[in-house]
Design a protein around this motif. Structure first.
Motif, PDB file in Angstrom:
ATOM      1  N   GLN A   1     -25.324 -35.950  49.774  1.00 26.34           N
ATOM      2  CA  GLN A   1     -25.438 -35.418  48.310  1.00 26.34           C
ATOM      3  C   GLN A   1     -25.874 -36.347  47.317  1.00 26.34           C
ATOM      4  O   GLN A   1     -25.386 -37.406  47.400  1.00 26.34           O
ATOM      5  N   ASP A  20     -19.362 -37.982  37.752  1.00 23.63           N
ATOM      6  CA  ASP A  20     -19.180 -36.513  37.844  1.00 23.63           C
ATOM      7  C   ASP A  20     -17.953 -36.155  38.838  1.00 23.63           C
ATOM      8  O   ASP A  20     -18.287 -36.059  40.045  1.00 23.63           O
ATOM      9  N   GLU A  68     -16.069 -33.664  39.208  1.00 24.21           N
ATOM     10  CA  GLU A  68     -16.167 -32.214  39.942  1.00 24.21           C
ATOM     11  C   GLU A  68     -17.034 -32.138  41.151  1.00 24.21           C
ATOM     12  O   GLU A  68     -16.852 -31.755  42.259  1.00 24.21           O
ATOM     13  N   GLY A  69     -18.313 -32.750  40.808  1.00 20.80           N
ATOM     14  CA  GLY A  69     -19.150 -32.603  41.913  1.00 20.80           C
ATOM     15  C   GLY A  69     -18.680 -33.566  43.070  1.00 20.80           C
ATOM     16  O   GLY A  69     -18.840 -33.260  44.425  1.00 20.80           O
ATOM     17  N   ARG A  90     -15.589 -34.197  43.915  1.00 19.35           N
ATOM     18  CA  ARG A  90     -14.341 -33.545  44.475  1.00 19.35           C
ATOM     19  C   ARG A  90     -14.952 -32.339  45.262  1.00 19.35           C
ATOM     20  O   ARG A  90     -14.285 -32.108  46.568  1.00 19.35           O
ATOM     21  N   GLN A  91     -15.778 -31.727  44.998  1.00 20.24           N
ATOM     22  CA  GLN A  91     -16.405 -30.469  45.664  1.00 20.24           C
ATOM     23  C   GLN A  91     -16.860 -31.071  47.065  1.00 20.24           C
ATOM     24  O   GLN A  91     -16.653 -30.523  48.211  1.00 20.24           O
ATOM     25  N   LEU A  92     -17.666 -32.151  47.026  1.00 21.35           N
ATOM     26  CA  LEU A  92     -18.291 -32.568  48.312  1.00 21.35           C
ATOM     27  C   LEU A  92     -17.112 -33.047  49.183  1.00 21.35           C
ATOM     28  O   LEU A  92     -17.019 -32.802  50.469  1.00 21.35           O
ATOM     29  N   THR A 151     -14.129 -32.452  49.148  1.00 21.10           N
ATOM     30  CA  THR A 151     -13.205 -31.412  49.704  1.00 21.10           C
ATOM     31  C   THR A 151     -13.586 -30.635  50.829  1.00 21.10           C
ATOM     32  O   THR A 151     -13.144 -30.070  51.619  1.00 21.10           O
ATOM     33  N   GLN A 152     -14.867 -30.279  50.788  1.00 21.67           N
ATOM     34  CA  GLN A 152     -15.729 -29.614  51.700  1.00 21.67           C
ATOM     35  C   GLN A 152     -15.769 -30.758  52.997  1.00 21.67           C
ATOM     36  O   GLN A 152     -15.598 -30.075  54.220  1.00 21.67           O
ATOM     37  N   ARG A 155     -13.899 -33.133  53.801  1.00 17.13           N
ATOM     38  CA  ARG A 155     -12.541 -33.502  54.410  1.00 17.13           C
ATOM     39  C   ARG A 155     -12.436 -34.897  55.306  1.00 17.13           C
ATOM     40  O   ARG A 155     -12.192 -34.815  56.435  1.00 17.13           O
ATOM     41  N   ILE A 209      -9.990 -38.841  44.287  1.00 20.62           N
ATOM     42  CA  ILE A 209     -10.311 -38.160  45.499  1.00 20.62           C
ATOM     43  C   ILE A 209      -9.559 -38.511  46.636  1.00 20.62           C
ATOM     44  O   ILE A 209      -8.971 -37.793  47.428  1.00 20.62           O
TER      45      ILE A 209
END
Length: 337
Positions: free
Chosen positions: A59, A65, A67-68, A70-72, A74-75, A77, A114
């Motif tokens: 990504q 960033d 949130e960006g 964290r989103q990566l 979290t998905q 893992r 993270i």
């Protein structure tokens, strides 16, 4: 299968580490900002090569960033995070110190957050031999105090080490910091000496040689470096309750699952010998522009890599002339010269 999140996979070291992990069967998730500190095309080419492997996904985004990132994460893992992305370059930190605050302080804080949220098995993060600063007792030992950084880049990396120790203590998060020593090799950064010297010699343009050539560096070939990082993934620092007696060569913290490890060739090479080896490989003599020492630079670096060997059984060992030969061959092929 272990899944590893690597930041900076379009960068020089991150690319080589991701390739090494993929070759060993790991699943690798990359994250990179594709900043224009140097030619983005070489970064894009590195990612294109990694994407040929189905176990690699990536990504594009900035470390700042949260949130960006964290989103990566979290998905994905990941089991392990290796944080290599940073604003690099000792000299550039004199021109644009804000970039180092954003990437190296805020960005690294976000990575640590993270890692804490996900409870990863091991967080490994890049530091630098520059943190030794004004220390003059060599070879450099991880247990030395490093309170005299000479550049803002080094100061941000020293801050990263202190930040990571606090997180390791507060959240019982295993953290390994590794200090790099003048890494070189194929797919290297255009702002590094080997790249500049090779380009100058082949094009017949002058190269800048600081301190009139009276400098020494512990040059570390990139595949040696990433092999060391890979092995350190398995050398998880023990938590305080599990420690027992700490060996006298170990930098393991008595208060946290935290350790600092040098990764270097354990051999200092004179800069002029380095230049002569490049000249021999390129088949021409450099036009040398001898200059005074640059502000913030140090005359010598030299790693004591005892701890790396004790933890992993491994020592970097590529001879500098062989490493230069491989780089020049890559350079000629990549630029068709």
């Amino acid at each position: 299968m272990t899944k590893v999140l690597v930041t900076g996979t379009a960068g020089f070291i991150g690319f080589h580490l991701a390739q090494h992990l993929l070759d060993e069967g790991y699943e690798v998730v990359g994250f990179d900002g594709m900043t224009d500190y140097y030619d983005v095309r070489i970064k894009e080419r590195r990612h294109q090569m990694l994407l040929q492997n189905e176990k690699f996904t990536c990504q594009i985004g900035m470390l700042e960033d949260l949130e960006g990132l964290r989103q990566l994460a979290t998905q994905a893992r990941p089991d392990v995070i290796v944080h290599l992305a940073a604003q690099a370059g000792v000299r550039y930190s004199l021109e644009n110190p804000r970039a180092y605050v954003d990437a190296n302080l805020i960005g690294t804080f976000n990575v640590m957050e993270i890692a804490r949220e996900l409870g990863v098995d091991h967080l490994l993060m890049a530091s630098t031999s520059s943190v030794y600063g004004a220390n003059d007792e060599m070879p450099f030992d991880e247990r030395e105090k490093c309170d005299t950084p000479l550049t803002f880049y080094a100061a941000t990396k020293k801050a990263n080490e202190a930040m990571a120790h606090s997180y390791a203590h507060l959240w019982n998060l295993p953290v390994t910091m590794f200090r790099f020593f003048t890494v070189y090799g194929p797919w290297g950064r255009p702002d590094m000496a080997l790249f500049k010297f090779t380009k100058g010699i082949l094009e017949g343009t002058p190269i800048d040689i600081y301190n009139h050539g009276e400098m020494y560096r512990d040059f570390t070939y990139v595949t040696d470096l990433v092999r060391g990082i890979r092995l350190l993934i398995d050398a998880v620092p023990q938590r305080p309750e599990d420690k027992g007696e700490i060996a006298d060569y170990d930098s393991l913290s008595p208060a946290a699952p935290f350790r600092v490890v040098n990764i270097g060739n354990s051999d200092k090479v004179r800069l002029m010998d380095f230049v002569e080896a490049i000249e021999a490989e390129c088949g021409g003599e450099a036009k040398k522009n001898f200059m005074e020492m640059q502000m913030g630079d140090v005359p010598a670096t030299w790693a004591d890599a005892t701890l790396l060997h004790e933890l992993t059984g491994y020592r970097p060992q590529t001879d500098v002339k062989e490493g230069i030969r491989r780089f020049v061959a890559w350079y000629r092929d990549y630029y068709q010269v």
